[in-house]
Design a protein around this motif. Structure first.
Motif, PDB file in Angstrom:
ATOM      1  N   ASP A   1      50.562  47.623  42.938  1.00 58.97           N
ATOM      2  CA  ASP A   1      49.289  48.008  43.371  1.00 58.97           C
ATOM      3  C   ASP A   1      48.309  46.806  43.046  1.00 58.97           C
ATOM      4  N   PRO A   2      48.522  45.559  43.558  1.00 58.38           N
ATOM      5  CA  PRO A   2      47.813  44.339  43.366  1.00 58.38           C
ATOM      6  C   PRO A   2      46.391  44.611  44.104  1.00 58.38           C
ATOM      7  N   THR A   3      45.327  43.880  43.479  1.00 54.29           N
ATOM      8  CA  THR A   3      43.997  43.575  44.073  1.00 54.29           C
ATOM      9  C   THR A   3      43.653  42.293  43.621  1.00 54.29           C
ATOM     10  N   VAL A   4      43.044  41.485  44.747  1.00 54.94           N
ATOM     11  CA  VAL A   4      43.003  40.067  44.377  1.00 54.94           C
ATOM     12  C   VAL A   4      41.294  39.885  44.467  1.00 54.94           C
ATOM     13  N   ILE A   5      40.587  39.191  43.558  1.00 49.28           N
ATOM     14  CA  ILE A   5      39.469  38.974  43.850  1.00 49.28           C
ATOM     15  C   ILE A   5      38.674  37.664  43.104  1.00 49.28           C
ATOM     16  N   TRP A   6      37.906  37.045  43.771  1.00 50.73           N
ATOM     17  CA  TRP A   6      37.341  35.741  43.085  1.00 50.73           C
ATOM     18  C   TRP A   6      36.121  36.031  42.067  1.00 50.73           C
ATOM     19  N   ASN A   7      36.274  35.546  40.777  1.00 49.76           N
ATOM     20  CA  ASN A   7      35.472  35.754  39.663  1.00 49.76           C
ATOM     21  C   ASN A   7      34.292  34.727  40.088  1.00 49.76           C
ATOM     22  N   ARG A   8      33.114  35.065  40.374  1.00 52.24           N
ATOM     23  CA  ARG A   8      31.796  34.202  40.685  1.00 52.24           C
ATOM     24  C   ARG A   8      31.569  33.364  39.395  1.00 52.24           C
ATOM     25  N   GLU A   9      31.515  33.925  38.392  1.00 51.43           N
ATOM     26  CA  GLU A   9      31.137  33.311  37.185  1.00 51.43           C
ATOM     27  C   GLU A   9      32.099  32.082  36.623  1.00 51.43           C
ATOM     28  N   GLU A  10      33.345  32.698  36.512  1.00 56.11           N
ATOM     29  CA  GLU A  10      34.489  31.696  36.025  1.00 56.11           C
ATOM     30  C   GLU A  10      34.910  30.807  36.992  1.00 56.11           C
ATOM     31  N   GLU A  11      34.605  31.050  38.434  1.00 52.84           N
ATOM     32  CA  GLU A  11      35.356  30.360  39.487  1.00 52.84           C
ATOM     33  C   GLU A  11      36.805  30.323  39.266  1.00 52.84           C
ATOM     34  N   GLN A  12      37.329  31.273  39.102  1.00 54.82           N
ATOM     35  CA  GLN A  12      38.820  31.656  39.516  1.00 54.82           C
ATOM     36  C   GLN A  12      39.242  32.822  39.751  1.00 54.82           C
ATOM     37  N   TRP A  13      40.380  32.821  40.606  1.00 56.30           N
ATOM     38  CA  TRP A  13      40.907  34.139  41.164  1.00 56.30           C
ATOM     39  C   TRP A  13      41.449  35.099  40.020  1.00 56.30           C
TER      40      TRP A  13
ATOM     41  N   THR B   1      49.720  53.917  31.928  1.00 50.65           N
ATOM     42  CA  THR B   1      49.783  52.504  32.757  1.00 50.65           C
ATOM     43  C   THR B   1      48.246  52.141  32.125  1.00 50.65           C
ATOM     44  N   LYS B   2      48.318  50.926  32.212  1.00 50.26           N
ATOM     45  CA  LYS B   2      46.846  50.229  31.999  1.00 50.26           C
ATOM     46  C   LYS B   2      46.505  49.372  33.137  1.00 50.26           C
ATOM     47  N   ILE B   3      45.562  48.900  33.192  1.00 44.74           N
ATOM     48  CA  ILE B   3      45.177  48.009  34.356  1.00 44.74           C
ATOM     49  C   ILE B   3      45.344  46.397  33.863  1.00 44.74           C
ATOM     50  N   GLY B   4      46.404  45.863  34.329  1.00 46.98           N
ATOM     51  CA  GLY B   4      46.763  44.447  34.064  1.00 46.98           C
ATOM     52  C   GLY B   4      45.890  43.347  34.544  1.00 46.98           C
ATOM     53  N   VAL B   5      45.797  42.207  34.238  1.00 44.66           N
ATOM     54  CA  VAL B   5      45.022  41.199  34.540  1.00 44.66           C
ATOM     55  C   VAL B   5      45.480  39.802  34.487  1.00 44.66           C
ATOM     56  N   ALA B   6      45.639  39.075  35.671  1.00 43.06           N
ATOM     57  CA  ALA B   6      46.351  37.704  35.758  1.00 43.06           C
ATOM     58  C   ALA B   6      45.188  36.670  36.167  1.00 43.06           C
ATOM     59  N   VAL B   7      45.086  35.630  36.115  1.00 41.77           N
ATOM     60  CA  VAL B   7      43.972  34.566  36.603  1.00 41.77           C
ATOM     61  C   VAL B   7      44.749  33.304  37.119  1.00 41.77           C
ATOM     62  N   SER B   8      43.984  32.723  37.991  1.00 40.11           N
ATOM     63  CA  SER B   8      44.385  31.536  38.604  1.00 40.11           C
ATOM     64  C   SER B   8      43.336  30.576  39.272  1.00 40.11           C
ATOM     65  N   ARG B   9      43.212  29.543  38.841  1.00 40.72           N
ATOM     66  CA  ARG B   9      42.013  28.594  39.469  1.00 40.72           C
ATOM     67  C   ARG B   9      42.306  28.515  40.973  1.00 40.72           C
ATOM     68  N   ASP B  10      43.535  28.345  41.249  1.00 40.07           N
ATOM     69  CA  ASP B  10      43.810  28.190  42.729  1.00 40.07           C
ATOM     70  C   ASP B  10      44.731  29.006  43.466  1.00 40.07           C
ATOM     71  N   GLY B  11      45.314  29.886  42.826  1.00 42.03           N
ATOM     72  CA  GLY B  11      46.165  30.782  43.330  1.00 42.03           C
ATOM     73  C   GLY B  11      47.664  30.264  43.404  1.00 42.03           C
ATOM     74  N   GLY B  12      47.735  29.087  42.869  1.00 38.85           N
ATOM     75  CA  GLY B  12      49.194  28.381  42.963  1.00 38.85           C
ATOM     76  C   GLY B  12      49.914  28.687  41.564  1.00 38.85           C
ATOM     77  N   LYS B  13      49.273  29.335  40.462  1.00 36.14           N
ATOM     78  CA  LYS B  13      49.937  29.311  39.273  1.00 36.14           C
ATOM     79  C   LYS B  13      48.996  30.588  38.629  1.00 36.14           C
ATOM     80  N   TRP B  14      49.878  31.661  38.189  1.00 37.10           N
ATOM     81  CA  TRP B  14      48.975  32.514  37.350  1.00 37.10           C
ATOM     82  C   TRP B  14      49.188  32.922  36.167  1.00 37.10           C
ATOM     83  N   LEU B  15      48.273  33.111  35.294  1.00 37.08           N
ATOM     84  CA  LEU B  15      48.392  33.362  33.675  1.00 37.08           C
ATOM     85  C   LEU B  15      47.962  34.738  33.555  1.00 37.08           C
TER      86      LEU B  15
END
Length: 331
Positions: free
Chosen positions: A32-44, A66-80
């Motif tokens: 159930d992924p959802t993707v959004i841009w973080n305006r403050e941190e400037e990353q996905w 289940t919990k809500i998992g979080v991953a981040v990426s500066r440009d969408g190419g690699k996720w942490l």
């Protein structure tokens, strides 16, 4: 020389996206992924239901708790992987959160998430829709339960259909799992309109605009159903997508519960699949799937593919390499 430099710059701006896009390093089952841009941190930010595929399970317990998992990426190419959202509980104990819908509206981030008390081992317990707000995508304040006239509602999608008029679509399991709609002027108080998509049971609706058309996709467990509309209310069924396995790494099986990010005139579909559950007789005689423990068969990955408008419907080549503009100027 100038032409070559322009080509190089354009190529650098296009970020290739991996396949799979993301695997959860704890339970290996992001859904159930959802993707959004973080305006403050400037990353996905990628939010998802962190199913517990690798835990011992009794009945349906592995999809609950289940919990809500979080991953981040500066440009969408690699996720942490960054962990899970904290502070969402509204009662004591270990409870269940599913399918976050997150949008930026009215100067805040708003999250609508499905909630179940405890960790049921079956499917009979009530499901509620909860509303939270945040200024940074990490610190969430509980804004209340969304009253939708049913005790079994999940998978909200919210879209601004007119200036300061928001519409929510969701699965109502008490009404044949049809896609039902509600409207709001402030994102806090909702008026239920009734069912809108009735041709089949489905879940995970997602609404967006592309190519001058209003679109809805939903998961009907045989791929993704596609609908188009002129008014965000009356929907016409088009050709389905993601109904066949792909050829990219771990892109096997049906595409499930997806989110769409529109970037200008382009749209990107983020979906999940169960790559180990679809070892068919045609592929391996069924022998490999039979050897797998349930925990392996339940594993999931997040993938991404590009959507285009073609012949009055949506076209999705899940086998193609996907690239997109990495960092937006504004979102």
């Amino acid at each position: 020389m100038d032409r070559e430099m322009r080509i190089e710059t354009k190529q650098k701006d296009e970020i290739p996206l991996p396949a799979p896009l993301f695997r959860d390093p704890i339970y290996d089952c992001p859904t159930d992924p959802t993707v959004i841009w973080n305006r403050e941190e400037e990353q996905w930010y990628l939010f998802y239901t962190q199913r517990r595929a690798m835990d011992a399970a009794i009945g349906a317990s592995w999809v609950h708790g289940t919990k809500i998992g979080v991953a981040v990426s500066r440009d969408g190419g690699k996720w942490l992987y960054r962990g899970t959202l904290e502070g969402l509980d509204i009662e004591r104990g270990h409870n269940t959160f599913w399918a976050p819908e997150i949008l930026w509206a009215e100067g805040r981030y708003h999250m609508y998430v499905s909630y179940i008390t405890g960790i049921p081992t079956d499917w009979e317990y009530p499901r509620q829709m909860l509303h939270y707000t945040s200024g940074n995508l990490w610190d969430w304040s509980f804004a209340g339960r969304v009253e939708l006239g049913s005790e079994r509602v999940i998978d909200a999608c919210v879209y601004e259909v007119a200036p300061r008029r928001y519409k929510m679509w969701y699965k109502d399991e008490d009404n044949g799992s049809r896609t039902t709609a509600a409207v709001s002027e402030d994102l806090y108080h909702w008026e239920v309109l009734g069912e809108e998509v009735t041709d089949c049971a489905q879940e995970g609706p997602n609404v967006f605009e592309l190519g001058g058309v209003k679109w809805m996709i939903s998961d009907f467990w045989r791929g993704l159903a596609v609908y188009r509309s002129e008014d965000f209310t009356h929907w016409t069924r088009c050709r389905d997508i993601l109904e066949k396995s792909g050829t990219r790494p771990l892109d096997r099986g049906l595409g499930h519960h997806a989110d769409v990010v529109v970037r200008g005139e382009r749209a990107f579909l983020f979906y999940f699949c169960h790559p180990y559950a679809m070892e068919t007789e045609e592929e391996s005689g069924g022998e490999e799937a039979a050897k797998l423990m349930p925990q392996e068969r339940n594993k999931a990955v997040v993938q991404v593919a590009e959507l285009t408008v073609r012949d009055g419907g949506l076209h999705c080549d899940r086998n193609a390499q996907v690239s997109w503009p990495g960092m937006p100027d504004t979102i």
